[in-house]
Write a protein that holds these residues in place. Sequence first.
Motif, short mmCIF file in Angstrom:
data_model
loop_
_atom_site.label_atom_id
_atom_site.label_comp_id
_atom_site.label_asym_id
_atom_site.label_seq_id
_atom_site.Cartn_x
_atom_site.Cartn_y
_atom_site.Cartn_z
N ILE A 3 14.84 1.54 14.16
CA ILE A 3 13.74 2.18 14.89
C ILE A 3 12.86 2.95 13.91
O ILE A 3 13.34 3.78 13.14
N THR A 4 11.57 2.69 13.95
CA THR A 4 10.63 3.28 12.99
C THR A 4 9.76 4.37 13.59
O THR A 4 9.05 5.05 12.84
N GLY B 9 0.78 -1.24 0.00
CA GLY B 9 0.00 0.00 0.00
C GLY B 9 0.80 1.28 0.00
O GLY B 9 0.23 2.36 0.10
N GLY B 10 2.12 1.18 -0.11
CA GLY B 10 2.91 2.40 -0.15
C GLY B 10 2.75 3.14 -1.47
O GLY B 10 2.51 2.50 -2.50
N PRO B 11 2.87 4.47 -1.44
CA PRO B 11 3.26 5.29 -0.29
C PRO B 11 2.12 5.76 0.59
O PRO B 11 2.36 6.44 1.59
N GLY B 12 0.88 5.42 0.28
CA GLY B 12 -0.24 5.95 1.05
C GLY B 12 -0.38 5.37 2.44
O GLY B 12 -0.71 6.09 3.38
N THR B 13 -0.13 4.08 2.57
CA THR B 13 -0.32 3.44 3.89
C THR B 13 0.89 2.65 4.35
O THR B 13 0.82 1.98 5.38
N ASP B 14 1.98 2.69 3.59
CA ASP B 14 3.13 1.88 3.93
C ASP B 14 4.40 2.57 3.45
O ASP B 14 4.44 3.07 2.32
N LEU C 271 -0.52 6.88 9.68
CA LEU C 271 0.20 7.73 10.62
C LEU C 271 1.64 7.27 10.75
O LEU C 271 2.58 8.08 10.70
N ARG C 272 1.83 5.95 10.90
CA ARG C 272 3.20 5.44 11.02
C ARG C 272 3.98 5.68 9.72
O ARG C 272 5.16 6.04 9.75
N ALA C 273 3.31 5.49 8.58
CA ALA C 273 3.98 5.73 7.29
C ALA C 273 4.36 7.19 7.13
O ALA C 273 5.39 7.51 6.51
N SER C 274 3.56 8.10 7.70
CA SER C 274 3.88 9.52 7.57
C SER C 274 5.20 9.86 8.25
O SER C 274 5.92 10.76 7.82
#
Length: 669
Positions: A579-580, A137-142, A456-459
Amino acid sequence: MSRTAGGLALTVPPSGNAPGYVVDVTTAQLELSTRRSGTSVLATAAGDTGALRFRLGGSWQHATRVTGWTWRGGTLTLTADTTADGATVEARLTPSADRYSLDWNVKGAVPDRLGLAYDLKSAGHWYGHGEAETPQGGPGTDQPWPLDSGEVVHPSFSPSSYDMIDPFWYTSSATGLRVDTGHVMDVSINGGMDGIGRFDIESADPYKATVFVESTPLEVYRDYVGIVGKPARSDATYEQYAKPVWNSWAQFYTHVDQARLLDYAQDLHDNGLSGHTLQLDDKWESDYGNMTFDAKAYPDPRAMSDKIHQLGFDFGLWVTLWINLDSDQYRYAADHGYLLKDAGDTTKPCTVTWWNGTAGIVDLGNPEAKAWYVGRLGKLMSSYDIDGLKFDTRFFDDKCAPHEGYQPTDYQRLGAELADRFDLQGVGIRVHWDSTAHRAGFVTRQVDKGTGWNSLRASVTQNLAISTIGYPFVTTDMIGGSSSEPPPSKQVLVRWAQSAALQPLMYSSTSPVDTIDVTTGKKVTYDRQTIDLYRKAIARHERLAPYIWDQVRQTVKTGDPIMRPLFFDFPRDTAAYTITDEWMLGPAVLAALQLTDRATRTVHLPPGIWYDVNHGTVIHGPRTLPAYPAPLGVTPAFVNLRAQGAAKALRALRGADDPVPLALKTPSP
């Protein structure tokens, strides 16, 4: 240059700050391995994948046995057989203190693609790239961080892509790869979890790459910025760093009109949700490209602008160079040659399909077309007292032909030069791949995100990726996300605002008062705590603005990113490389935001003396805090007490009236 049992060794000794390195060339099958201090830090793929590879007649071939070599004028030239009958490869390696250039081409055949392939694990972890397209799903969700922790499958990696990307990758082993091309690439990093990085170019032109060899990833980044350029200034003003911009898109999508926009602005004002600008996004035009307001939805746009100004906001407007075929301006622009031509038939305009229909694109390579477009923008802005613009869509498409004398990559420069004439109001613009984009100092906004935790995490990881390919003034997508999904939950919206408060800029849209669920058309109302916590995040960011502005000025001097991974500051801290959900905001602030729906999280602190802002305690790192309390109202943040700017950051995060901790007053031993 020397012979070895397996082939050749090209040795560059240490000099100055450069660590020195050796490039080993395997001659039985052409492969390259880079060593630093006796340890392999980057190696091409072995076996059937092939290191230097090319596509011929729909099939992939690669270089095999080295048949000859010369060392002349500081360049090692290699010739090699290939798996294709009658085709050979010629490769040239030219070393310098902290890098070497690698360029090669195919002789005896005309392939349609050339590529390099690397064994990912040979270099540790991989970063860079920018916004990554992924099967998940990147870049929108991953957005995998590091890239090799997931899969990147990016077949249209292009200068004209809407994704914010650059052909630059760097690794935890302090090596890096820059591909010097203006052609479309097909990039795969760990695709199918195969452990291979493939960097292919859709062209038979000689493949030109630079491999960096440094002591730390930050030095690799600095080498790259030394080529593409650092920002000459920041496009955004101090106020645009200090306060959020509010944009109508995620709040209304295209279901917006004058009454709704003014109600939105009034609610923000009445609830103390400050901001420097309110922007009207998509769906204000009568037709796309007309640059006239829809009279039914906006009966008095000048009065609307005046009211927004009275509420304390600047007024901004969404614009695009794309003119829909049903616009009353399309025929005029086409008849006057103001639109990009079709690459397959340059006698007709190029047409592209986008989320709002089918359109032509104003050709910025045509001076008359550019003047026409800019003149219309100027008239629009003066008529309605518009303070700035949000440019959207791309300035070029690979289906189109560039204007005579231009290449597709030039349109990144032309777009940047156009946008630089206007106030972009802290939401920036999406130009990349060209040194003009790097040097212009634009704020860079992300591609649209979803409204869930994964986005949110992908952002966060996406901003780390964008800021470390040379675009340091980053903002996330609109706080809370968009992508035509149901509105974010209270928890996601608040956590996103808290996260953005510890990044360079805040880009807001979904109101914490109420919003519209685009999937149902129903109103969604948040509670008082949502408003209070969002307002608290805005206030924290505004208090941090003096510290952030110091980082902006430092970035203009050095090119170093403001928001960056922990390992840029602490390269020997091995835990930092995977670390992400933590980052450094300048040298003094470590943000460890909660990006899930849990009330505790693990926090890793690198070496140093850290002040826990929430608990008022001093912690000596490296240290891992396994169950750090992080309920919805808590934003985990730590200050490196020995870093430049620590006192200013600490006052902002604790509040101006709180005393400075004794540890900060104590001089270093």
